[in-house]
Design an enzyme around this catalytic site. Structure first.
Site, PDB file in Angstrom:
ATOM      1  N   GLU B  53       0.782  -1.233   0.099  1.00  0.00           N
ATOM      2  CA  GLU B  53       0.201  -0.016  -0.083  1.00  0.00           C
ATOM      3  C   GLU B  53       0.801   1.260  -0.205  1.00  0.00           C
ATOM      4  OE1 GLU B  53      -1.541  -1.936   3.348  1.00  0.00           O
ATOM      5  OE2 GLU B  53      -3.713  -1.729   2.727  1.00  0.00           O
ATOM      6  N   TYR B 120      14.301  -0.515 -17.372  1.00  0.00           N
ATOM      7  CA  TYR B 120      13.789  -1.663 -16.705  1.00  0.00           C
ATOM      8  C   TYR B 120      13.552  -2.904 -17.664  1.00  0.00           C
ATOM      9  CZ  TYR B 120      10.365  -4.646 -14.049  1.00  0.00           C
ATOM     10  OH  TYR B 120       9.821  -5.865 -13.591  1.00  0.00           O
ATOM     11  N   VAL B 121      13.888  -4.024 -17.362  1.00  0.00           N
ATOM     12  CA  VAL B 121      13.591  -5.351 -18.231  1.00  0.00           C
ATOM     13  C   VAL B 121      12.810  -6.264 -17.123  1.00  0.00           C
ATOM     14  CG1 VAL B 121      14.462  -7.222 -19.408  1.00  0.00           C
ATOM     15  CG2 VAL B 121      15.691  -5.062 -19.651  1.00  0.00           C
ATOM     16  N   GLY B 127      19.379 -11.046 -18.766  1.00  0.00           N
ATOM     17  CA  GLY B 127      20.323 -11.693 -19.197  1.00  0.00           C
ATOM     18  C   GLY B 127      20.479 -12.143 -20.804  1.00  0.00           C
ATOM     19  N   GLY B 131      18.551  -5.012 -21.755  1.00  0.00           N
ATOM     20  CA  GLY B 131      18.987  -3.771 -21.046  1.00  0.00           C
ATOM     21  C   GLY B 131      20.125  -2.914 -21.803  1.00  0.00           C
ATOM     22  N   ASN B 158      23.143  -1.232  -5.393  1.00  0.00           N
ATOM     23  CA  ASN B 158      22.866  -2.101  -6.496  1.00  0.00           C
ATOM     24  C   ASN B 158      24.310  -2.364  -7.140  1.00  0.00           C
ATOM     25  OD1 ASN B 158      21.978  -3.297  -8.835  1.00  0.00           O
ATOM     26  ND2 ASN B 158      20.308  -1.658  -9.240  1.00  0.00           N
ATOM     27  N   TYR B 165      27.631  -0.722 -15.293  1.00  0.00           N
ATOM     28  CA  TYR B 165      27.853   0.522 -15.916  1.00  0.00           C
ATOM     29  C   TYR B 165      29.174   0.863 -15.976  1.00  0.00           C
ATOM     30  CZ  TYR B 165      22.672   1.024 -15.282  1.00  0.00           C
ATOM     31  OH  TYR B 165      21.418   0.962 -15.630  1.00  0.00           O
TER      32      TYR B 165
END
Lengths: 167, 199
Positions: B53, B120-121, B127, B131, B158, B165
């Site tokens: 929520e 986003y994938v 893999g 992306g 992350n 990157y």
């Protein structure tokens, strides 16, 4: 007589915009990083679909700076998007020449621009060592997203963009 | 697996909105503590989203806002979609399996830039290079528009994304230049606009 006026930038302001960009970069000890030219500023800010907007701060003739300038400050911004909250305003540069500080020059104009354009928030970047600016913004309710949420800003330069786009 | 990367159209908004709701959950929920206070996981599946929520409280825009803001005469963002053929549809029947959302920005030092806001994938399609292909498309579109840098933000926990990157030649501006990303919003933004006195 008012101390200064705020107005939207016009093409004739481009030389002052570049001058003030370089002054701010010098303060950040990054002057050699400014490679932008007046031609690019003109094309990018005053074409059909501008990449940025600018507000200029100007003082009357009798308050000219020691080197003859009446344009004493600027703010450069553009609109961005957060898919959860919608339109945002990104403040790219915000600078007032030293001798004209303390008059609350741009703060209200920029922030009311954000509110009038129905932006849900304003983003900007501050260098970690610039404690006076960080305190200034935190007193006004800004959050440090790098500290509070762990965001790190990344950049890819043209050399790698070309490699990436060729893959 | 075959896939195509293309510029999004108005008809894609429904799927973009679907994927935004899923992709953002992980970012916003676990940024501070590392685990979601609702399901105690770091990432969430689509089916768990309805239970969260607090997440739906934080989403202020509806699909129609996305349509208006992204597909009118002066859009505030651009988007691209990754699509798979019919035979590779997801178990929920989706063929639009990834997206990226970006907009043009400006550096007062270097000029035109592009900012990648979302990438986003769907988990089951990762893999496979989707992306990377989405990011490559943004790089192409950015270069075509005269941009000389691509900027984006990554959460510090992350590590997988950060490593990816960095391997692509990106660099961490927050570490490299000690820059902090600040935000002013809601009542604070309005107070700032009014010029309310502060100490």
């Amino acid at each position: 007589m008012a101390n200064f006026i705020l107005r939207k930038a016009e093409p004739r302001d481009v030389p002052d915009i570049l001058r003030l960009i370089k002054e701010l970069a010098k303060f950040e000890e990054m002057e050699e990083q400014v490679v932008l030219t007046e031609t690019e500023l003109l094309q990018d800010g005053f074409g059909e679909q501008p990449f940025y907007h600018c507000i200029m701060a100007e003082v009357p003739e009798d308050r000219r700076s020691s080197d003859g300038h009446t344009v004493v400050g600027f703010a450069m911004y553009y609109f961005t998007y957060d898919p959860w909250i919608g339109k945002m305003l990104y403040l790219e540069d915000f600078y007032v020449m030293k001798e004209y500080r303390g008059m609350a020059v741009h703060t209200q104009y920029i922030h009311s621009t954000a509110v009038k354009s129905r932006c849900s928030g304003m983003h900007f970047i501050v260098a970690e060592w610039n404690k006076p600016s960080i305190d200034f913004y935190k007193r006004r309710g800004a959050s440090d997203l790098s500290h509070e949420e762990g965001w790190r800003l990344f950049e890819i330069d043209k050399e790698y963009l070309l490699k990436m786009s060729a893959k | 697996m075959d896939y195509t990367i293309r510029v999004a159209t108005l008809e894609d908004c429904k799927d973009i909105y679907r994927m935004i709701m899923v992709s953002r959950c992980g970012d916003r929920r676990v940024a501070q503590g590392g685990t979601c206070s609702v399901c105690a996981r770091r990432t969430h599946g689509h089916s768990e989203l309805a239970k969260h929520e607090k997440v739906s409280d934080q989403v202020k825009i509806a699909q129609r806002d996305l349509e208006q803001d992204g597909f009118s005469k002066n859009p505030f963002f651009q988007s691209i979609i990754a699509e798979v053929p019919e035979q590779h549809r997801s178990k929920d029947g989706h063929s639009k399996v990834g997206y990226a959302l970006y907009f043009f920005a400006y550096s007062s030092w270097k000029g035109r830039s592009v900012y990648m806001e979302d990438l986003y994938v769907m988990p089951e399609y990762r893999g496979k290079g989707i992306g990377k292909a989405l990011m490559s498309k943004i790089a192409q579109l950015g270069l075509a528009a005269g941009c000389n840098q691509l900027n984006f933000a990554v959460l510090n926990w992350n590590k997988e994304s950060m490593d990816f990157y960095l391997s692509q030649g990106c660099w961490d501006v927050t570490t490299g230049l000690d820059y902090h990303c600040m935000r002013c919003e809601g009542p604070a933004l309005e107070a700032l606009a009014r010029g309310d006195p502060k100490n």
